[in-house]
Design a protein around this motif. Sequence first.
Motif, PDB file in Angstrom:
ATOM      1  N   GLU A 213       0.733  -1.478  -0.109  1.00 34.12           N
ATOM      2  CA  GLU A 213       0.021   0.043   0.135  1.00 34.12           C
ATOM      3  C   GLU A 213       0.812   1.470   0.028  1.00 34.12           C
ATOM      4  O   GLU A 213       0.404   2.367   0.154  1.00 34.12           O
ATOM      5  CB  GLU A 213      -1.069  -0.033   1.226  1.00 34.12           C
ATOM      6  CG  GLU A 213      -1.934  -1.063   0.973  1.00 34.12           C
ATOM      7  CD  GLU A 213      -3.075  -0.631   2.256  1.00 34.12           C
ATOM      8  OE1 GLU A 213      -3.588   0.112   2.365  1.00 34.12           O
ATOM      9  OE2 GLU A 213      -3.379  -2.032   2.786  1.00 34.12           O
ATOM     10  N   GLY A 214       2.296   0.962  -0.154  1.00 31.32           N
ATOM     11  CA  GLY A 214       3.035   2.288  -0.258  1.00 31.32           C
ATOM     12  C   GLY A 214       3.638   2.582   0.921  1.00 31.32           C
ATOM     13  O   GLY A 214       4.324   3.720   0.988  1.00 31.32           O
ATOM     14  N   GLY A 215       3.639   1.957   1.946  1.00 32.93           N
ATOM     15  CA  GLY A 215       4.188   2.448   3.248  1.00 32.93           C
ATOM     16  C   GLY A 215       5.323   1.363   3.529  1.00 32.93           C
ATOM     17  O   GLY A 215       5.868   0.625   2.667  1.00 32.93           O
ATOM     18  N   GLY A 216       5.613   1.422   4.819  1.00 31.54           N
ATOM     19  CA  GLY A 216       6.762   0.468   5.475  1.00 31.54           C
ATOM     20  C   GLY A 216       6.865   0.734   6.801  1.00 31.54           C
ATOM     21  O   GLY A 216       7.678   1.607   7.061  1.00 31.54           O
ATOM     22  N   LEU A 217       6.184   0.098   7.673  1.00 34.06           N
ATOM     23  CA  LEU A 217       6.222   0.341   9.018  1.00 34.06           C
ATOM     24  C   LEU A 217       7.232   0.790   9.951  1.00 34.06           C
ATOM     25  O   LEU A 217       7.316   1.595  10.775  1.00 34.06           O
ATOM     26  CB  LEU A 217       5.388  -0.739   9.662  1.00 34.06           C
ATOM     27  CG  LEU A 217       3.737  -0.853   9.506  1.00 34.06           C
ATOM     28  CD1 LEU A 217       3.386  -1.996  10.124  1.00 34.06           C
ATOM     29  CD2 LEU A 217       3.123   0.451   9.917  1.00 34.06           C
ATOM     30  N   PHE A 218       8.644   0.465   9.315  1.00 37.24           N
ATOM     31  CA  PHE A 218       9.826   0.819   9.783  1.00 37.24           C
ATOM     32  C   PHE A 218       9.903   2.330  10.325  1.00 37.24           C
ATOM     33  O   PHE A 218      10.213   2.612  11.481  1.00 37.24           O
ATOM     34  CB  PHE A 218      10.958   0.106   9.156  1.00 37.24           C
ATOM     35  CG  PHE A 218      12.216   0.600   9.886  1.00 37.24           C
ATOM     36  CD1 PHE A 218      12.833  -0.088  10.862  1.00 37.24           C
ATOM     37  CD2 PHE A 218      12.919   1.468   9.216  1.00 37.24           C
ATOM     38  CE1 PHE A 218      14.041   0.286  11.539  1.00 37.24           C
ATOM     39  CE2 PHE A 218      14.247   1.846   9.980  1.00 37.24           C
ATOM     40  CZ  PHE A 218      14.633   1.202  10.916  1.00 37.24           C
ATOM     41  N   TRP A 219       9.645   3.209   9.286  1.00 35.93           N
ATOM     42  CA  TRP A 219       9.903   4.362   9.568  1.00 35.93           C
ATOM     43  C   TRP A 219       8.729   5.217  10.069  1.00 35.93           C
ATOM     44  O   TRP A 219       9.337   5.920  11.168  1.00 35.93           O
ATOM     45  CB  TRP A 219       9.879   5.185   8.053  1.00 35.93           C
ATOM     46  CG  TRP A 219      11.171   4.774   7.457  1.00 35.93           C
ATOM     47  CD1 TRP A 219      11.112   4.012   6.395  1.00 35.93           C
ATOM     48  CD2 TRP A 219      12.606   5.107   8.010  1.00 35.93           C
ATOM     49  NE1 TRP A 219      12.577   3.875   6.039  1.00 35.93           N
ATOM     50  CE2 TRP A 219      13.563   4.556   6.816  1.00 35.93           C
ATOM     51  CE3 TRP A 219      13.044   5.998   8.795  1.00 35.93           C
ATOM     52  CZ2 TRP A 219      14.895   4.450   6.982  1.00 35.93           C
ATOM     53  CZ3 TRP A 219      14.400   6.125   8.786  1.00 35.93           C
ATOM     54  CH2 TRP A 219      15.167   5.338   7.892  1.00 35.93           C
ATOM     55  N   LEU A 220       7.787   4.626  10.471  1.00 39.94           N
ATOM     56  CA  LEU A 220       6.772   5.230  11.365  1.00 39.94           C
ATOM     57  C   LEU A 220       7.135   4.725  12.846  1.00 39.94           C
ATOM     58  O   LEU A 220       7.212   5.703  13.958  1.00 39.94           O
ATOM     59  CB  LEU A 220       5.154   4.629  11.084  1.00 39.94           C
ATOM     60  CG  LEU A 220       4.392   5.163  12.134  1.00 39.94           C
ATOM     61  CD1 LEU A 220       4.174   6.774  12.036  1.00 39.94           C
ATOM     62  CD2 LEU A 220       2.918   4.623  11.756  1.00 39.94           C
ATOM     63  N   ILE A 221       7.890   3.815  13.104  1.00 41.08           N
ATOM     64  CA  ILE A 221       8.419   3.103  14.222  1.00 41.08           C
ATOM     65  C   ILE A 221       9.523   4.080  14.742  1.00 41.08           C
ATOM     66  O   ILE A 221       9.560   4.082  15.968  1.00 41.08           O
ATOM     67  CB  ILE A 221       8.432   1.622  14.231  1.00 41.08           C
ATOM     68  CG1 ILE A 221       7.522   0.794  14.230  1.00 41.08           C
ATOM     69  CG2 ILE A 221       9.307   1.178  15.746  1.00 41.08           C
ATOM     70  CD1 ILE A 221       7.485  -0.588  13.606  1.00 41.08           C
ATOM     71  N   VAL A 222      10.426   4.144  13.756  1.00 41.50           N
ATOM     72  CA  VAL A 222      11.568   5.084  13.956  1.00 41.50           C
ATOM     73  C   VAL A 222      11.130   6.256  14.755  1.00 41.50           C
ATOM     74  O   VAL A 222      11.685   6.862  15.586  1.00 41.50           O
ATOM     75  CB  VAL A 222      12.332   4.984  12.986  1.00 41.50           C
ATOM     76  CG1 VAL A 222      13.591   6.285  13.149  1.00 41.50           C
ATOM     77  CG2 VAL A 222      13.139   3.688  12.697  1.00 41.50           C
ATOM     78  N   LEU A 223      10.073   6.841  13.940  1.00 35.35           N
ATOM     79  CA  LEU A 223       9.575   8.199  14.582  1.00 35.35           C
ATOM     80  C   LEU A 223       9.187   8.262  15.800  1.00 35.35           C
ATOM     81  O   LEU A 223       9.213   9.026  16.777  1.00 35.35           O
ATOM     82  CB  LEU A 223       8.746   8.834  13.170  1.00 35.35           C
ATOM     83  CG  LEU A 223       9.244   9.473  11.970  1.00 35.35           C
ATOM     84  CD1 LEU A 223       8.317   9.775  11.261  1.00 35.35           C
ATOM     85  CD2 LEU A 223      10.338  10.435  12.328  1.00 35.35           C
ATOM     86  N   ALA A 224       8.125   7.282  15.923  1.00 36.61           N
ATOM     87  CA  ALA A 224       7.647   7.017  17.315  1.00 36.61           C
ATOM     88  C   ALA A 224       8.678   6.921  18.420  1.00 36.61           C
ATOM     89  O   ALA A 224       8.562   7.525  19.538  1.00 36.61           O
ATOM     90  CB  ALA A 224       6.759   5.836  17.306  1.00 36.61           C
ATOM     91  N   VAL A 225       9.757   5.987  18.104  1.00 32.57           N
ATOM     92  CA  VAL A 225      10.691   5.909  19.177  1.00 32.57           C
ATOM     93  C   VAL A 225      11.390   7.180  19.461  1.00 32.57           C
ATOM     94  O   VAL A 225      11.814   7.457  20.690  1.00 32.57           O
ATOM     95  CB  VAL A 225      11.860   4.649  18.863  1.00 32.57           C
ATOM     96  CG1 VAL A 225      13.131   4.671  19.508  1.00 32.57           C
ATOM     97  CG2 VAL A 225      11.117   3.167  18.628  1.00 32.57           C
ATOM     98  N   VAL A 226      11.929   7.765  18.244  1.00 34.92           N
ATOM     99  CA  VAL A 226      12.344   8.967  18.304  1.00 34.92           C
ATOM    100  C   VAL A 226      11.767   9.978  19.451  1.00 34.92           C
ATOM    101  O   VAL A 226      12.185  10.515  20.638  1.00 34.92           O
ATOM    102  CB  VAL A 226      12.870   9.544  17.167  1.00 34.92           C
ATOM    103  CG1 VAL A 226      13.282  11.175  17.354  1.00 34.92           C
ATOM    104  CG2 VAL A 226      13.973   8.915  16.576  1.00 34.92           C
ATOM    105  N   LEU A 227      10.315  10.194  19.043  1.00 37.81           N
ATOM    106  CA  LEU A 227       9.546  11.059  19.848  1.00 37.81           C
ATOM    107  C   LEU A 227       9.349  10.585  21.221  1.00 37.81           C
ATOM    108  O   LEU A 227       9.385  11.300  22.276  1.00 37.81           O
ATOM    109  CB  LEU A 227       8.326  11.331  19.149  1.00 37.81           C
ATOM    110  CG  LEU A 227       8.169  11.850  17.787  1.00 37.81           C
ATOM    111  CD1 LEU A 227       6.768  11.687  17.139  1.00 37.81           C
ATOM    112  CD2 LEU A 227       8.287  13.363  17.955  1.00 37.81           C
TER     113      LEU A 227
END
Length: 97
Positions: free
Chosen positions: A77-91
């Motif tokens: 679907e054009g995503g890749g959950l890794f980057w959302l997880i990275v952003l969540a961890v950083v935040l």
Amino acid sequence: MSTAQIIEKINRIRIPESIGREQLALATRDAEILADRLRSAPDRMQALVEALLNDDREPALRLLSDLDLTEEDVRKEGGGLFWLIVLAVVLYSTDAY
């Protein structure tokens, strides 16, 4: 997998030195996909979270598959959950919490 194991796994994520526009676009798409599932299937999303919190691995994996939220599904679907997880961890790791 217990909640403690999940947290340990998140803590092992190697945070990249930088994030580019392409990765931000993937994270945006990830968030859109998750928001879509939250709107279209709130009961199943609630069941998924409860299964994860209760260490019920098999029901959680089944729900992830049923909701098309596996990494493979999200990539289609054009995503890749890794980057959302990275952003969540950083935040989460900032002083905001």
